[in-house]
Design an enzyme around this catalytic site. Structure first.
Site, PDB file in Angstrom:
ATOM      1  N   GLY A 246       0.807  -1.220   0.000  1.00 47.24           N
ATOM      2  CA  GLY A 246       0.000   0.000   0.000  1.00 47.24           C
ATOM      3  C   GLY A 246       0.841   1.271   0.000  1.00 47.24           C
ATOM      4  N   ARG A 247       1.862   1.318   0.862  1.00 46.09           N
ATOM      5  CA  ARG A 247       2.654   2.560   0.997  1.00 46.09           C
ATOM      6  C   ARG A 247       3.627   2.755  -0.152  1.00 46.09           C
ATOM      7  NH1 ARG A 247       3.388  -1.069   4.928  1.00 46.09           N
ATOM      8  NH2 ARG A 247       5.375  -2.132   5.164  1.00 46.09           N
ATOM      9  N   GLU A 332       6.053   2.513   8.983  1.00 48.60           N
ATOM     10  CA  GLU A 332       5.330   1.249   8.783  1.00 48.60           C
ATOM     11  C   GLU A 332       6.288   0.201   8.217  1.00 48.60           C
ATOM     12  OE1 GLU A 332       0.720   1.127   8.066  1.00 48.60           O
ATOM     13  OE2 GLU A 332       1.637   0.664   6.150  1.00 48.60           O
TER      14      GLU A 332
HETATM   15  O1  F6P Z   1      -2.899   0.696   8.209  1.00 51.05           O
HETATM   16  C1  F6P Z   1      -2.602  -0.529   7.626  1.00 51.05           C
HETATM   17  C2  F6P Z   1      -2.820  -0.552   6.164  1.00 51.05           C
HETATM   18  O2  F6P Z   1      -2.900  -1.888   5.816  1.00 51.05           O
HETATM   19  C3  F6P Z   1      -1.748   0.171   5.358  1.00 51.05           C
HETATM   20  O3  F6P Z   1      -0.608  -0.580   5.207  1.00 51.05           O
HETATM   21  C4  F6P Z   1      -2.492   0.411   4.092  1.00 51.05           C
HETATM   22  O4  F6P Z   1      -1.830   1.340   3.283  1.00 51.05           O
HETATM   23  C5  F6P Z   1      -3.811   0.891   4.626  1.00 51.05           C
HETATM   24  O5  F6P Z   1      -4.034   0.082   5.769  1.00 51.05           O
HETATM   25  C6  F6P Z   1      -4.970   0.822   3.689  1.00 51.05           C
HETATM   26  O6  F6P Z   1      -5.214  -0.485   3.267  1.00 51.05           O
HETATM   27  P1  F6P Z   1      -6.181  -0.781   2.052  1.00 51.05           P
HETATM   28  O7  F6P Z   1      -5.605  -0.174   0.835  1.00 51.05           O
HETATM   29  O8  F6P Z   1      -6.254  -2.282   1.972  1.00 51.05           O
HETATM   30  O9  F6P Z   1      -7.520  -0.179   2.378  1.00 51.05           O
END
Ligand code: F6P
Length: 504
Positions: A246-247, A332
């Site tokens: 995600g990041r 993270e």
């Molecule tokens: O906060 C944890 C997390 O899994 C992040 O690593 C991620 O970017 C965010 O939540 C959003 O996750 P998703 O894109 O699955 O909604």
């Protein structure tokens, strides 16, 4: 003692030798230092001359990089090896922008290129519609990258769309965003890799109700069935993949709202800028490798000097959100207490990352940087050519940037103890020739690869984040207690819930 701890231990002699040597003396003693300790990759320049190392210490850091096999680790990353060991996944964010000649990476690049064509086609249709406002709904990695990019690159948008971000489950945020918009002229992009993040789904439902249906809703997700079950037409669901964290995902369809606002050309330029850093990270020798050098100084500051925090100080209003973005990317990724094999670490990892834009920050927390009892290493970031016409004011901004880095490094004896600034406070200076989609892409990719190199030096996994799950799990148990349907099991939470629910 673990292998990594032993490597870190072998740096301690250099630390001890340099302890008490003022940074200013290291600089004065070596006329070629400022030029030698600088690197440039295209429009991104870095100067490390104010890191508290000498040639011997830097050689020892390079030896550590060699022992940790960092070049091979970069190769493994770009090749698509399962570097995310705990989840047995690749971390192929580089394939979103660079076609490396490795089979899996090239296949991933082609898949990403196909997704970009779909994004571009959807963007053209949306451009031809009456929609003026885009609501980007997502959180964490599904929010911070596009949010930062559009704030930083506002000058590269053509004004066709206004993009609004909705991340917090606090509905004050939704009220604020939606309160200014007309549902008939708005569309929403729901970004969630998992399509299971409570905040995003609740905000998504709220926006869907406000829009009067999901006709003008788009989704970006690796979980297409869930996006469809939410009511979004499969034609408007853009892909994500488990090989992108995600990041690390703003380069993918997660950046759909960026593509809408910036246009295809600027979006491509952003990817090209990042790609130049990918190639540099793979090809440059360790002693001239920009992200690796940054990572080595981070390890030096954390493990040899014992600095517990790291500041990021952009001297450019357009980059004011960079510290928030880097907080997720760095903390993270590197906030880990076990190694890739699950063994508890016997050394420290991630520092607390924080910061803010200059010159505003000079009038809030800089006092602590100059005279506080803790040394805070800093990354200063400046842009040489502004995109406004107030050249003299820009020179003032740059004079402050240079002055602060100089003051931290050299200090001042002062007339009284209260006035004395001790100096010897390390910093790195990063300069962009101009803030463009390409240089911005390069800057973010530089940080991504520095983070990865740090994780390799520490032997930890930069691509999982199990720690964030516990709170989510507990919240789902506490919700029924807040609704009065159950008792909280934790006595303190139970008392707090009684306080919250007390009639008033
Ligand atoms: O906060 C944890 C997390 O899994 C992040 O690593 C991620 O970017 C965010 O939540 C959003 O996750 P998703 O894109 O699955 O909604």
């Amino acid at each position: 003692m673990s292998t990594v701890a032993a490597r870190l231990h072998s740096l301690q002699d250099h630390g001890a030798r340099l302890r008490g040597v003022p940074l200013s003396r290291l600089i004065e003693a070596d006329a070629g230092r400022a030029a030698r300790m600088s690197l440039r990759v295209d429009g991104l320049y870095a100067n490390f001359a104010r890191q508290a190392v000498d040639e011997g210490a830097f050689a020892a850091l390079l030896a550590m990089a060699h022992e940790a096999n960092v070049p091979a680790a970069f190769r493994a990353l770009f090749r698509g090896d399962p570097v995310n060991r705990s989840e047995r996944r690749a971390a192929l964010h580089s394939a979103l922008r660079t076609r490396f000649d490795f089979p899996e990476a090239a296949a991933a690049f082609d898949e990403a290129a196909q997704a970009r064509r779909t994004m571009a086609a959807l963007a053209r249709k949306l451009r031809a519609s009456a929609v003026t406002d885009i609501i980007h709904v997502g959180i964490g990695g599904s929010d911070l990258g596009p949010r930062l990019a559009l704030d930083a690159l506002q000058g590269f948008t053509d004004g066709r769309f206004r993009v609004h971000f909705l991340s917090n489950v606090d509905a004050h945020a939704a009220d604020r965003v939606l309160g200014t918009l007309d549902p008939a002229r708005s569309a929403a992009v729901l970004v969630s890799k998992s399509f299971g993040t409570q905040e995003t789904l609740l905000n998504g439902q709220l926006v869907r109700d406000w829009l009067g249906g999901s006709e003008r809703m788009y989704a970006v997700s690796a979980n297409v069935p869930k996006a469809q079950a939410f009511g979004i037409d499969p034609e408007r669901v853009l892909p994500m993949w488990d090989w992108v964290g995600g990041r690390y995902s703003l380069w993918s369809a997660v950046g759909f709202s960026m593509l809408l606002a910036l246009g295809e050309e600027n979006f491509s330029a952003l990817l090209d800028g990042a790609s130049a850093i990918d190639r540099h990270a793979l090809d440059a020798p360790p002693e001239r490798n920009l992200p690796l050098a940054h990572a080595l100084f981070a390890v030096w500051n954390r493990n040899v000097q014992g600095h517990a925090t790291q500041a990021v100080l952009p001297y450019d209003e357009r980059l004011r959100m960079l510290p928030a973005y880097l907080q997720q990317l760095v903390m993270e990724s590197l906030g880990k207490r076990v190694d890739v094999d699950g063994q508890a670490l016997d050394f420290d990892t991630v520092p607390v990352l924080w910061g803010g834009a200059g010159t505003d920050s000079q009038h809030s927390f800089f006092q602590a940087l100059h005279q506080g009892t803790q040394t805070v290493p800093a990354d200063f970031i400046g842009v040489i050519e502004p995109d406004h016409s107030h050249a003299s004011q820009h020179r003032v901004l740059l004079s402050h940037l240079l002055a602060q880095a100089e003051a931290l490094a050299n200090g001042d004896p002062g007339a009284t103890p209260q006035q004395r600034c001790p100096g010897s406070r390390p910093s790195t200076l990063l300069l962009l020739d101009r803030l463009t989609p390409a240089s911005f892409g390069a800057l973010l990719a530089f940080y991504e690869h520095s983070v990865y190199a740090q994780s390799v030096l520490w032997g930890i996994n930069a691509f999982d984040q199990f720690g964030v799950e516990l709170g989510k799990h507990l919240a789902s148990g506490l919700l029924p207690a807040l609704e009065g349907k159950a008792e909280a099991t934790d006595p303190v939470s139970a008392a707090l819930i009684r306080e919250i629910r007390a009639p008033r």
